[in-house]
Design a protein around this motif. Structure first.
Motif, PDB file in Angstrom:
ATOM      1  N   GLN A   1     147.813  11.006  66.860  1.00 47.76           N
ATOM      2  CA  GLN A   1     146.795  11.410  65.889  1.00 47.76           C
ATOM      3  C   GLN A   1     146.503  10.349  64.843  1.00 47.76           C
ATOM      4  O   GLN A   1     145.806  10.630  63.864  1.00 47.76           O
TER       5      GLN A   1
ATOM      6  N   GLY B   1     138.057   5.715  66.444  1.00 46.79           N
ATOM      7  CA  GLY B   1     136.743   6.282  66.699  1.00 46.79           C
ATOM      8  C   GLY B   1     136.041   5.627  67.866  1.00 46.79           C
ATOM      9  O   GLY B   1     135.412   6.318  68.694  1.00 46.79           O
TER      10      GLY B   1
ATOM     11  N   GLU C   1     137.605   6.813  71.269  1.00 45.85           N
ATOM     12  CA  GLU C   1     137.268   8.178  71.677  1.00 45.85           C
ATOM     13  C   GLU C   1     135.797   8.312  72.046  1.00 45.85           C
ATOM     14  O   GLU C   1     135.442   9.076  72.951  1.00 45.85           O
TER      15      GLU C   1
ATOM     16  N   LYS D   1     133.359  14.891  77.578  1.00 48.01           N
ATOM     17  CA  LYS D   1     133.949  15.456  76.366  1.00 48.01           C
ATOM     18  C   LYS D   1     135.378  15.937  76.565  1.00 48.01           C
ATOM     19  O   LYS D   1     136.161  16.008  75.611  1.00 48.01           O
TER      20      LYS D   1
ATOM     21  N   SER E   1     139.990  13.020  72.398  1.00 50.06           N
ATOM     22  CA  SER E   1     141.125  13.594  71.686  1.00 50.06           C
ATOM     23  C   SER E   1     140.663  14.606  70.642  1.00 50.06           C
ATOM     24  O   SER E   1     139.684  14.382  69.924  1.00 50.06           O
ATOM     25  N   ALA E   2     141.401  15.703  70.532  1.00 44.53           N
ATOM     26  CA  ALA E   2     141.116  16.682  69.485  1.00 44.53           C
ATOM     27  C   ALA E   2     141.299  16.066  68.094  1.00 44.53           C
ATOM     28  O   ALA E   2     140.679  16.516  67.126  1.00 44.53           O
ATOM     29  N   TYR E   3     142.129  15.020  68.017  1.00 43.98           N
ATOM     30  CA  TYR E   3     142.373  14.381  66.726  1.00 43.98           C
ATOM     31  C   TYR E   3     141.189  13.537  66.254  1.00 43.98           C
ATOM     32  O   TYR E   3     141.166  13.080  65.107  1.00 43.98           O
ATOM     33  N   GLN E   4     140.196  13.338  67.137  1.00 44.53           N
ATOM     34  CA  GLN E   4     138.996  12.613  66.720  1.00 44.53           C
ATOM     35  C   GLN E   4     138.317  13.307  65.533  1.00 44.53           C
ATOM     36  O   GLN E   4     137.618  12.667  64.747  1.00 44.53           O
ATOM     37  N   SER E   5     138.551  14.605  65.379  1.00 41.82           N
ATOM     38  CA  SER E   5     137.913  15.355  64.304  1.00 41.82           C
ATOM     39  C   SER E   5     138.301  14.844  62.928  1.00 41.82           C
ATOM     40  O   SER E   5     137.556  15.044  61.963  1.00 41.82           O
ATOM     41  N   PHE E   6     139.480  14.186  62.833  1.00 37.29           N
ATOM     42  CA  PHE E   6     139.869  13.673  61.514  1.00 37.29           C
ATOM     43  C   PHE E   6     140.465  12.273  61.545  1.00 37.29           C
ATOM     44  O   PHE E   6     140.474  11.584  60.521  1.00 37.29           O
TER      45      PHE E   6
ATOM     46  N   TRP F   1     139.547   9.407  62.555  1.00 37.04           N
ATOM     47  CA  TRP F   1     138.655   8.289  62.230  1.00 37.04           C
ATOM     48  C   TRP F   1     138.215   8.318  60.775  1.00 37.04           C
ATOM     49  O   TRP F   1     137.711   7.332  60.246  1.00 37.04           O
ATOM     50  N   PHE F   2     138.392   9.467  60.091  1.00 37.79           N
ATOM     51  CA  PHE F   2     137.745   9.744  58.819  1.00 37.79           C
ATOM     52  C   PHE F   2     138.239   8.782  57.734  1.00 37.79           C
ATOM     53  O   PHE F   2     139.414   8.412  57.691  1.00 37.79           O
TER      54      PHE F   2
END
Length: 405
Positions: A68, A113, A116, A125, A129-134, A136-137
């Motif tokens: 992550q 980012g 992914e 899709k 990774s599900a962790y892409q949601s945060f 890269w932030f």
């Protein structure tokens, strides 16, 4: 008003992993610049950067965090661990909301980012990774540091690019003046991937020189642009009486003055804001230019920007009126990590009473009229340092730090 001090440092830099390794390399003039190895750079006009050496994330990061986190966040987590350890503070013994986190950022964890998005485009899709949601932030370093150490105090992230490391310290001091005893501050960045490389190339300010020893020459007659790098520094900013009461092992220095400005819009005819930021910081510290023993320059390496900064320095201090140094010639400009590393370097210089050199630059161009420290370190009875930084987009920041004793 209570004083604000720096009680811990954690450094990950292209010429040294860990504070003392970095400092020894810096005083020795050892550069961390070289041809990029983190991706195939041969197709691009700029090929030189500063990469953090010898970093094996698995040696420092729990396995559960590896999927992550990006390379940038792993460096930041390690630097934060080192800074906390260096300060001697136990986060679990600080009041529940007494430890905050404020870090600087530029574009976020762009390597994660990019990977992914490539998975999305090439595989679909289901392979993202599900962790892409945060992960890269741009706030991810602040988030991961606060979660790892259960820091529930005020937190934030500042996006002022190269100026951000100073701005985080200014923000940390604001929190301390409101009653928060400790704040993790500073910045670590890493954008050595195509997604991070191309936006920088688009500015036209990056050096295209392939020889690492000649690629980044701020204030030199042959300056031709900047070289980027990865890494930075995390600093523990603390209220002075809190540090004394808990028996802090050491205090690197006091945050005496801070100033931040924005440049006017292009074509306005108004001067850049760097001088005003420096003057605000000096005034807030209650000192005159004659009290400053050394300036750690922003040192763009872009001739026009170098000229502007030289005019600021000669305008405030007079021609050759103060020693000036730019040890970032050994690391490159570290985006959101750069100013934090400069502040950490200034604190080490105050501690050891020595000015690190500006490597590879034989001397400043004569028209700049600067007392640029080159070649070898210069011993001096340093008490007060001014650190300057400019971020792409018009951000300016200045910090005055004083020796602890």
């Amino acid at each position: 008003m209570s004083a604000t001090v720096i009680s811990g440092l954690g450094i990950a830099a292209p010429n040294g992993l860990g504070t003392e390794d970095y400092w020894a390399a810096t005083l020795a003039g050892e550069s961390g610049l070289g041809k990029v190895t983190r991706f195939d750079v041969d197709q691009y006009p700029s090929t030189v950067a500063g990469e953090v050496p010898g970093f094996t994330a698995e040696d420092h990061i729990p396995s559960r965090l590896m999927p992550q986190t990006d390379h940038m966040t792993r460096l930041a987590l390690v630097a934060a661990d080192w800074a906390i350890t260096d300060s001697g503070v136990n986060p679990e013994q600080v009041a529940e909301y007494g430890f905050g986190v404020v870090t600087s950022a530029s574009g976020g964890a762009v390597e994660f980012g990019q990977r992914e998005l490539q998975n999305l485009w090439s595989q679909g899709k289901e392979y993202v990774s599900a962790y892409q949601s945060f992960a890269w932030f741009y706030a991810v370093n602040t988030g991961q540091i606060s979660i790892r150490h259960k820091m529930r105090g005020p937190s934030g992230v500042l996006l002022t690019e190269q100026a951000g490391g100073i701005d985080t310290i200014g923000q940390a001091r604001r929190h301390i003046r409101k009653g928060v005893p400790l704040v993790v501050s500073g910045g670590v960045d890493a954008a050595l991937c195509p997604w991070g490389w191309v936006p920088q190339l688009s500015t036209g300010l990056m050096s295209t020189e392939s020889d690492p020893a000649r690629a980044f020459l701020p204030f030199g007659a042959d300056a031709r642009g900047y070289v980027t790098g990865e890494g930075g520094a995390i600093l523990i900013v603390e209220e002075a009486s809190h540090a004394r009461e808990r028996g802090a092992e050491h205090i690197y220095g006091e945050v005496a003055g801070y100033g931040a400005t924005m440049d006017p819009r292009p074509g306005s005819g108004r001067p850049p804001g760097l001088r005003r930021a420096a003057e605000i910081a000096l005034a807030e510290a209650g000192i005159t230019p004659g009290d400053v023993d050394v300036v750690f320059a922003d040192a763009s390496g872009v001739p026009e920007l170098d000229r502007q900064e030289a005019e600021v320095l000669t305008g405030i201090f007079g021609p050759r009126g103060v020693p000036v140094t730019a040890p970032k010639t050994m690391t490159g400009r570290l985006l959101a990590g750069g100013a934090a590393l400069d502040v950490a370097t200034a604190l080490l210089a105050l501690r050891d009473r020595v000015i690190p050199p500006t490597t590879n630059v034989p001397g400043p161009a004569p028209e700049y009229a600067l007392d640029l420290v080159t070649g070898a370190p210069r011993e001096a009875d340093l008490r007060t340092a001014l650190v300057l930084a400019r971020g792409h987009g018009g951000f300016n920041a200045a910090l005055v730090v004083r020796r602890a004793n």
